[in-house]
Motif scaffolding. Structure first.
Motif, PDB file in Angstrom:
ATOM      1  N   MET A 169       2.646  13.983   0.763  1.00 35.92           N
ATOM      2  CA  MET A 169       1.752  14.357   1.741  1.00 35.92           C
ATOM      3  C   MET A 169       2.053  15.376   2.668  1.00 35.92           C
ATOM      4  O   MET A 169       3.326  16.045   2.801  1.00 35.92           O
ATOM      5  CB  MET A 169       2.039  13.072   2.631  1.00 35.92           C
ATOM      6  N   SER A 170       0.947  16.033   3.256  1.00 35.81           N
ATOM      7  CA  SER A 170       1.139  17.257   3.976  1.00 35.81           C
ATOM      8  C   SER A 170       1.409  17.018   5.406  1.00 35.81           C
ATOM      9  O   SER A 170       1.032  16.184   5.794  1.00 35.81           O
ATOM     10  CB  SER A 170      -0.086  17.997   3.760  1.00 35.81           C
ATOM     11  N   GLN A 171       1.876  17.893   6.246  1.00 34.80           N
ATOM     12  CA  GLN A 171       2.221  17.883   7.602  1.00 34.80           C
ATOM     13  C   GLN A 171       3.389  16.914   8.013  1.00 34.80           C
ATOM     14  O   GLN A 171       2.956  16.385   8.910  1.00 34.80           O
ATOM     15  CB  GLN A 171       0.874  17.833   8.273  1.00 34.80           C
ATOM     16  N   VAL A 172       3.987  16.458   7.137  1.00 34.75           N
ATOM     17  CA  VAL A 172       5.084  15.502   7.433  1.00 34.75           C
ATOM     18  C   VAL A 172       6.275  16.217   8.257  1.00 34.75           C
ATOM     19  O   VAL A 172       6.537  17.420   8.010  1.00 34.75           O
ATOM     20  CB  VAL A 172       5.764  14.976   6.082  1.00 34.75           C
ATOM     21  N   TYR A 173       6.992  15.483   9.263  1.00 34.85           N
ATOM     22  CA  TYR A 173       7.707  15.950  10.243  1.00 34.85           C
ATOM     23  C   TYR A 173       8.696  14.764  10.436  1.00 34.85           C
ATOM     24  O   TYR A 173       8.417  13.769  10.311  1.00 34.85           O
ATOM     25  CB  TYR A 173       7.084  16.546  11.745  1.00 34.85           C
ATOM     26  N   GLU A 174       9.989  15.307  10.738  1.00 37.88           N
ATOM     27  CA  GLU A 174      11.094  14.325  10.943  1.00 37.88           C
ATOM     28  C   GLU A 174      10.823  13.265  11.862  1.00 37.88           C
ATOM     29  O   GLU A 174      11.197  12.042  11.521  1.00 37.88           O
ATOM     30  CB  GLU A 174      12.331  14.948  11.104  1.00 37.88           C
ATOM     31  N   LYS A 175      10.390  13.548  12.981  1.00 37.68           N
ATOM     32  CA  LYS A 175      10.148  12.433  13.992  1.00 37.68           C
ATOM     33  C   LYS A 175       9.176  11.336  13.573  1.00 37.68           C
ATOM     34  O   LYS A 175       9.258  10.227  13.679  1.00 37.68           O
ATOM     35  CB  LYS A 175       9.554  13.242  15.165  1.00 37.68           C
ATOM     36  N   ILE A 209       0.737  -1.135   0.179  1.00 37.58           N
ATOM     37  CA  ILE A 209       0.167   0.043   0.044  1.00 37.58           C
ATOM     38  C   ILE A 209       0.781   1.326  -0.059  1.00 37.58           C
ATOM     39  O   ILE A 209       1.860   1.333   0.711  1.00 37.58           O
ATOM     40  CB  ILE A 209      -0.852  -0.007   1.234  1.00 37.58           C
ATOM     41  N   VAL A 210       0.781   1.935  -0.999  1.00 40.02           N
ATOM     42  CA  VAL A 210       1.460   3.357  -1.268  1.00 40.02           C
ATOM     43  C   VAL A 210       0.445   4.491  -0.616  1.00 40.02           C
ATOM     44  O   VAL A 210      -0.402   4.757  -1.363  1.00 40.02           O
ATOM     45  CB  VAL A 210       1.958   3.416  -2.572  1.00 40.02           C
ATOM     46  N   PHE A 211       1.143   5.296   0.279  1.00 42.42           N
ATOM     47  CA  PHE A 211       0.170   6.342   0.785  1.00 42.42           C
ATOM     48  C   PHE A 211       0.650   7.552   0.509  1.00 42.42           C
ATOM     49  O   PHE A 211       1.871   8.013   0.347  1.00 42.42           O
ATOM     50  CB  PHE A 211       0.206   6.207   2.347  1.00 42.42           C
ATOM     51  N   THR A 212      -0.385   8.543  -0.035  1.00 46.87           N
ATOM     52  CA  THR A 212      -0.202   9.860  -0.248  1.00 46.87           C
ATOM     53  C   THR A 212      -1.273  10.658   0.505  1.00 46.87           C
ATOM     54  O   THR A 212      -2.168   9.935   1.032  1.00 46.87           O
ATOM     55  CB  THR A 212      -0.071  10.478  -1.619  1.00 46.87           C
ATOM     56  N   GLY A 213      -1.345  12.031   0.447  1.00 53.20           N
ATOM     57  CA  GLY A 213      -2.436  12.665   0.769  1.00 53.20           C
ATOM     58  C   GLY A 213      -2.372  13.712   2.012  1.00 53.20           C
ATOM     59  O   GLY A 213      -1.446  14.195   1.904  1.00 53.20           O
ATOM     60  N   CYS A 214      -3.295  13.895   2.862  1.00 57.03           N
ATOM     61  CA  CYS A 214      -3.521  15.048   3.379  1.00 57.03           C
ATOM     62  C   CYS A 214      -3.240  14.691   5.249  1.00 57.03           C
ATOM     63  O   CYS A 214      -4.071  13.794   5.566  1.00 57.03           O
ATOM     64  CB  CYS A 214      -5.062  15.600   3.463  1.00 57.03           C
ATOM     65  N   ASN A 215      -2.707  15.422   5.725  1.00 57.85           N
ATOM     66  CA  ASN A 215      -2.393  15.607   7.124  1.00 57.85           C
ATOM     67  C   ASN A 215      -1.845  14.134   7.865  1.00 57.85           C
ATOM     68  O   ASN A 215      -2.062  13.472   8.501  1.00 57.85           O
ATOM     69  CB  ASN A 215      -3.752  15.982   7.922  1.00 57.85           C
ATOM     70  N   PHE A 216      -0.570  14.108   7.472  1.00 60.52           N
ATOM     71  CA  PHE A 216       0.266  12.917   8.029  1.00 60.52           C
ATOM     72  C   PHE A 216       0.099  12.523   9.550  1.00 60.52           C
ATOM     73  O   PHE A 216      -0.340  11.463   9.796  1.00 60.52           O
ATOM     74  CB  PHE A 216       1.737  13.122   7.858  1.00 60.52           C
ATOM     75  N   PRO A 217      -0.130  13.646  10.377  1.00 62.36           N
ATOM     76  CA  PRO A 217      -0.116  13.017  12.129  1.00 62.36           C
ATOM     77  C   PRO A 217      -1.437  12.249  12.183  1.00 62.36           C
ATOM     78  O   PRO A 217      -1.253  11.364  13.159  1.00 62.36           O
ATOM     79  CB  PRO A 217      -0.106  14.516  12.614  1.00 62.36           C
ATOM     80  N   ASN A 218      -2.531  12.313  11.754  1.00 61.47           N
ATOM     81  CA  ASN A 218      -3.793  11.891  11.910  1.00 61.47           C
ATOM     82  C   ASN A 218      -4.115  10.622  10.983  1.00 61.47           C
ATOM     83  O   ASN A 218      -3.569   9.793  11.265  1.00 61.47           O
ATOM     84  CB  ASN A 218      -4.890  13.007  11.902  1.00 61.47           C
TER      85      ASN A 218
END
Length: 211
Positions: A182-188, A150-159
């Motif tokens: 993907m939006s809202q991606v962060y290093e952690k 499954i390859v994921f893209t899209g909106c609001n990574f944390p949620n």
């Protein structure tokens, strides 16, 4: 790595919540950064469409009475906020990612748990909470088609993307996160995904592989 490396030829591309009300500038529930990653999402989608590989757009629909809304947003919806309401333009996929055969969302069908066909080998499905597998038929849909990656893209990574990737990992799917699509991606968060065997990559890796 042999158990977690992507099998691209038996993969599905999933977009998460890339709807007008979450994605467009100044939208009612705008997730900042989503409009900026749309061009990358489009390129991933085009690669999958050209290859004839399956695509699923996973969305939210919030009934205006709040009856199906998660508790963190229910009060706002009950008080009149309109976010991804059934039969509204705000609930529709953003125009950039729609297939040529796209038709308006059938909220009745989607809320009933059915997959709506919106193109060749392309569907939309509704999820009632953060994760794409929670109280949905997604796993059965994928197993029936012998999809293991499954390859994921899209909106609001944390949620929703993050939750969905954990759920996919729990079900022993091979999981790919296209970090710059993907939006809202962060290093952690990237580190967390690496720790559970998610293959974190860039748009260019996907394009170089899906030919």
């Amino acid at each position: 790595m042999s158990y977690t490396s992507p099998n691209w030829n038996t993969s599905v591309l999933i977009t998460i919540d890339t709807q007008n009300d979450f994605s467009l500038p100044n939208a009612p529930a705008e997730i900042v950064g989503t409009s900026q990653v749309l061009p990358n999402m489009v390129r991933v989608l085009e690669a999958y469409r050209q290859k004839g590989l399956p695509i699923i757009h996973v969305i939210r629909l919030y009934k205006e009475d709040g009856s199906n809304v998660d508790i963190c947003r229910r009060e706002a919806i009950e008080n009149g906020a309109k976010i991804a309401a059934p039969h509204t333009d705000g609930a529709e996929l953003v125009s950039e990612i729609r297939s040529l055969g796209y038709t308006s969302l059938d909220a009745v069908k989607l809320l009933n748990g059915e997959f709506q066909t919106v193109g060749e080998n392309e569907w939309v499905m509704y999820k009632p909470r953060w994760g794409a597998f929670y109280q949905t038929d997604l796993e059965a849909f994928l197993r029936k088609r012998e999809i293991d990656t499954i390859v994921f893209t899209g909106c609001n990574f944390p949620n929703c993307p993050r939750t969905s990737m954990y759920e996919a990992s729990e079900r022993d799917f091979r999981v790919v996160m296209v970090a710059d699509s993907m939006s809202q991606v962060y290093e952690k968060g990237i580190q967390e995904m690496n720790n559970i065997g998610v293959h974190v990559c860039s748009l260019e890796e996907v394009l170089n592989t899906i030919k």
